[in-house]
Design a protein around this motif. Structure first.
Motif, PDB file in Angstrom:
ATOM      1  N   LEU A 193      -2.224  -8.625   4.441  1.00 26.62           N
ATOM      2  CA  LEU A 193      -2.123  -7.392   3.663  1.00 26.62           C
ATOM      3  C   LEU A 193      -0.685  -6.894   3.680  1.00 26.62           C
ATOM      4  CD1 LEU A 193      -3.973  -5.282   2.167  1.00 26.62           C
ATOM      5  CD2 LEU A 193      -3.770  -3.899   4.235  1.00 26.62           C
ATOM      6  N   THR A 194      -0.262  -6.362   2.537  1.00 29.01           N
ATOM      7  CA  THR A 194       1.042  -5.712   2.467  1.00 29.01           C
ATOM      8  C   THR A 194       0.831  -4.270   2.052  1.00 29.01           C
ATOM      9  OG1 THR A 194       2.076  -7.785   1.818  1.00 29.01           O
ATOM     10  CG2 THR A 194       3.321  -5.762   1.391  1.00 29.01           C
ATOM     11  N   ILE A 195       1.380  -3.355   2.809  1.00 31.52           N
ATOM     12  CA  ILE A 195       1.317  -1.939   2.451  1.00 31.52           C
ATOM     13  C   ILE A 195       2.741  -1.489   2.145  1.00 31.52           C
ATOM     14  CG2 ILE A 195       0.763   0.383   3.246  1.00 31.52           C
ATOM     15  CD1 ILE A 195      -1.363  -0.833   5.047  1.00 31.52           C
ATOM     16  N   ASN A 196       2.928  -0.955   0.952  1.00 27.71           N
ATOM     17  CA  ASN A 196       4.262  -0.526   0.547  1.00 27.71           C
ATOM     18  C   ASN A 196       4.487   0.936   0.882  1.00 27.71           C
ATOM     19  OD1 ASN A 196       5.204  -3.003  -0.550  1.00 27.71           O
ATOM     20  ND2 ASN A 196       3.878  -2.638  -2.338  1.00 27.71           N
ATOM     21  N   LYS A 197       5.745   1.310   0.877  1.00 25.72           N
ATOM     22  CA  LYS A 197       6.084   2.697   1.177  1.00 25.72           C
ATOM     23  C   LYS A 197       5.424   3.627   0.180  1.00 25.72           C
ATOM     24  CE  LYS A 197       9.940   5.748   2.168  1.00 25.72           C
ATOM     25  NZ  LYS A 197       8.982   6.609   2.879  1.00 25.72           N
ATOM     26  N   GLY A 198       4.797   4.667   0.684  1.00 26.48           N
ATOM     27  CA  GLY A 198       4.175   5.655  -0.179  1.00 26.48           C
ATOM     28  C   GLY A 198       2.766   5.297  -0.621  1.00 26.48           C
ATOM     29  N   ASP A 199       2.289   4.129  -0.217  1.00 25.65           N
ATOM     30  CA  ASP A 199       0.912   3.753  -0.563  1.00 25.65           C
ATOM     31  C   ASP A 199      -0.096   4.638   0.161  1.00 25.65           C
ATOM     32  OD1 ASP A 199       1.296   1.747  -2.340  1.00 25.65           O
ATOM     33  OD2 ASP A 199       1.005   0.090  -0.924  1.00 25.65           O
ATOM     34  N   PHE A 200      -1.220   4.846  -0.493  1.00 22.18           N
ATOM     35  CA  PHE A 200      -2.366   5.437   0.188  1.00 22.18           C
ATOM     36  C   PHE A 200      -3.434   4.351   0.233  1.00 22.18           C
ATOM     37  CE2 PHE A 200      -4.391   9.685   1.189  1.00 22.18           C
ATOM     38  CZ  PHE A 200      -5.501   9.142   1.802  1.00 22.18           C
ATOM     39  N   VAL A 201      -3.601   3.737   1.389  1.00 25.76           N
ATOM     40  CA  VAL A 201      -4.492   2.583   1.500  1.00 25.76           C
ATOM     41  C   VAL A 201      -5.754   2.966   2.260  1.00 25.76           C
ATOM     42  CG1 VAL A 201      -4.688   0.200   2.263  1.00 25.76           C
ATOM     43  CG2 VAL A 201      -2.470   1.115   1.575  1.00 25.76           C
TER      44      VAL A 201
END
Lengths: 310, 275
Positions: free
Chosen positions: B46-54
């Protein structure tokens, strides 16, 4: 006031049962005395009466029952007699300015209280330190805890004379120190158990949260574990101070002490003055009640100041 | 949610093109239990980017909480790699990169609300005046102005949870990890807090990881929904939400919303087909 009513009801019941028990308990003594004074009793002769039950004696000599309530050396004194004896050896002597006379229970109570407080201090300190060690070290947990439990299964009455002898071998003068040690021996255990529970009371998520803050072990102790254990601490302290008082009295009993409430109980037994025994017992109960109440008030004030819903 | 926070602008541009904050590659985690090994996470990527709401959604035992705890360095993976801000999770923890919110608010009963929010600040060594300043700032963020001197037991469950979010925000970590934060609250309070959380996210531009077992909650809040399934815990679907950044509560009745919810439900069902 609502809390007071049930307490008073129980108290009234105890006093009622006590008064009722005085008649059968004292009938033999009352009959012996009456016979010596020349009154005809049924059956005559104390040997004869030994094999007769107290109920029969009461039925056969209804006129002597009331004498059982006014004996000088009763088997069981009435609450009133105990109260009078207590007043005679405390309040009355204090009013005459002799509160610290060797015959005053205030003096003996003070001796006992001193040892109790020293023992309480020592026991509480050991209990808290032991709990911290147990919570932070698995090795200590596994090695110390079983011994702590075993220590409480040894009868303190058997241990007390040994502690007195050993401490006199070490050159410790007087009975103050060994009494405090015996008292601490009984008192440390509830504090230890309560504090272990209290220090372990924070939830795992609470400790995880501190971990996400990268908090040190010391910070976790002072900011979380210690404050969380305060309610547990006070509960243990209340048990502990009562145990400390019992320990002190036990330390005074079989050791030839001449002052202290325990010594009064023993002397009363040896000299056949039951009133003195009962008065000393009542004094010890009152002292215990006062100490526990004091800690209870302290608990309420502390928890309130800490903001915890008391 | 009050009016003041509703007219706040919703920043979206800052998020675009930002690099990955959390990157997991072939992550495995096996717990050794008395009943033998339990694979809590298997081959998680999984990749979570800056500012994501996951959001992480799935039945219990699917490893969603475990995954969150791995990100926070509360669990150590037994295989694969994970980086947080380009570092190992433990390094990121030492740099205080995240605020963590548990299902139980976990406020200290012997501290006031302000005192509770100060806890991380005291531990991290902020000076007194800055502590006060930050407490006031985050109390405002979660709409609890004027409650600083109250004790936790004087607040409702929803307010306590808001205070615990404020505590997590106080030290300006850029990642907020939330483990079923509203799971114990009733639905009305929950809707309210969801709305507030979106506004807060928009204002603070944090990266948020959010564990939930509620489909509407996941769809309503997230830019990315990670569907997981149990035994072994793994990711079965990652849904990029096409919903706009600004989301009034009634967006939940739109066809787009229902379509995503449907896809999430399908993903959950597919995961269950294995047992």
């Amino acid at each position: 006031m609502r809390n007071l009513l049930p307490v008073l009801v129980v108290l009234a019941a105890i006093i009622g049962i006590w008064y009722a028990a005085v008649a059968p308990m004292n009938i033999r003594v009352a009959l012996d005395q009456a016979e010596r004074a020349g009154v005809a009793v049924e059956p005559a002769g104390s040997l004869e009466r030994r094999d007769t039950s107290v109920w029969r004696l009461m039925a056969a000599n209804p006129g002597q029952i009331s004498a059982g309530y006014a004996l000088e050396r009763p088997r069981l004194p009435t609450p009133q007699q105990v109260g009078q004896e207590l007043w005679k050896t405390t309040g009355e002597m204090a009013l005459r300015g002799r509160a610290m006379s060797k015959r005053s229970l205030i003096y003996h109570g003070w001796i006992t209280l001193q040892s109790t407080l020293w023992g309480f201090l020592l026991g509480t300190t050991l209990g808290i330190l032991g709990a911290v060690a147990i919570v932070y070290s698995r090795v200590v947990d596994m090695s110390l805890m079983p011994w702590a439990i075993i220590s409480q299964t040894v009868p303190i009455v058997a241990l007390a004379p040994m502690i007195i002898v050993l401490s006199s071998q070490l050159g410790i003068e007087g009975r103050g120190v060994p009494k405090a040690i015996i008292s601490a021996y009984l008192c440390y255990f509830p504090v230890l158990v309560g504090m272990v529970k209290g220090l372990r009371s924070p939830a795992v998520s609470q400790l995880d949260l501190l971990k996400t803050y990268n908090a040190s072990g010391l910070q976790a102790f002072f900011k979380l574990r210690l404050p969380a254990s305060v309610p547990y601490l006070f509960t243990s302290l209340k048990v502990g101070i009562a145990a400390a008082l019992v320990g002190t009295i036990v330390g005074e009993l079989p050791t030839g002490a001449i002052s202290g409430l325990g010594a009064r109980i023993l002397i009363g037994d040896q000299f056949g003055t039951p009133l003195a025994i009962w008065a000393a017992l009542l004094a010890a109960a009152i002292l215990a009640g006062l100490l526990v109440t004091l800690l209870d008030v302290l608990q309420r004030v502390t928890l309130k100041r800490m903001g915890m819903q008391a | 949610m009050n009016v003041a926070q509703n007219d706040k602008e919703v920043p979206g541009q800052a998020r675009d093109g930002a690099g990955p904050v959390i990157e997991a590659r072939n992550l495995d985690l096996t717990f050794q239990t008395n009943d033998g090994p339990v694979q809590a996470l298997k081959d998680v990527n999984l990749t979570i980017n800056k500012g994501d709401f996951v959001s992480f959604i799935g039945p219990s035992g699917c490893g969603k909480t475990t995954f969150l705890r791995v990100m926070a360095a509360l669990e150590t993976p037994t295989g694969g790699t994970i980086t947080v801000n380009g570092m190992s999770p433990d390094e990121a923890r030492r740099k205080r990169a995240y605020g963590y919110v548990f299902q139980a608010a976990g406020l200290y009963p012997w501290r006031t609300i302000a005192g509770n929010i100060k806890l991380p600040l005291e531990i991290m060594g902020f000076d007194k005046s800055e502590q006060e300043e930050r407490v006031n700032k985050v109390l405002q963020l979660v709409d609890l102005e004027g409650f600083g001197k109250k004790y936790p037991w004087q607040l409702s469950g929803g307010m306590q949870q808001r205070a615990s979010i404020a505590r997590a925000l106080a030290f300006d970590a850029d990642i907020l990890l939330m483990d079923e934060p509203f799971g114990a609250l009733d639905e009305i309070v929950r809707d309210h807090l969801n709305e507030q959380l979106l506004a807060l996210w928009a204002r603070t531009e944090k990266t948020i990881g959010f564990v939930t077992h509620s489909i509407p909650e996941a769809v309503y809040l997230s830019t990315k929904i990670v569907v997981m399934s149990p035994r072994p815990g793994r990711i079965t679907d990652v849904i990029e939400s096409p919903l706009p950044k600004e989301r009034p509560l009634d967006i939940r009745d739109t066809p787009e919303f229902l379509e995503i919810a449907h896809r999430v439900r399908d993903g959950l069902r597919a995961g269950h087909a294995y047992d």
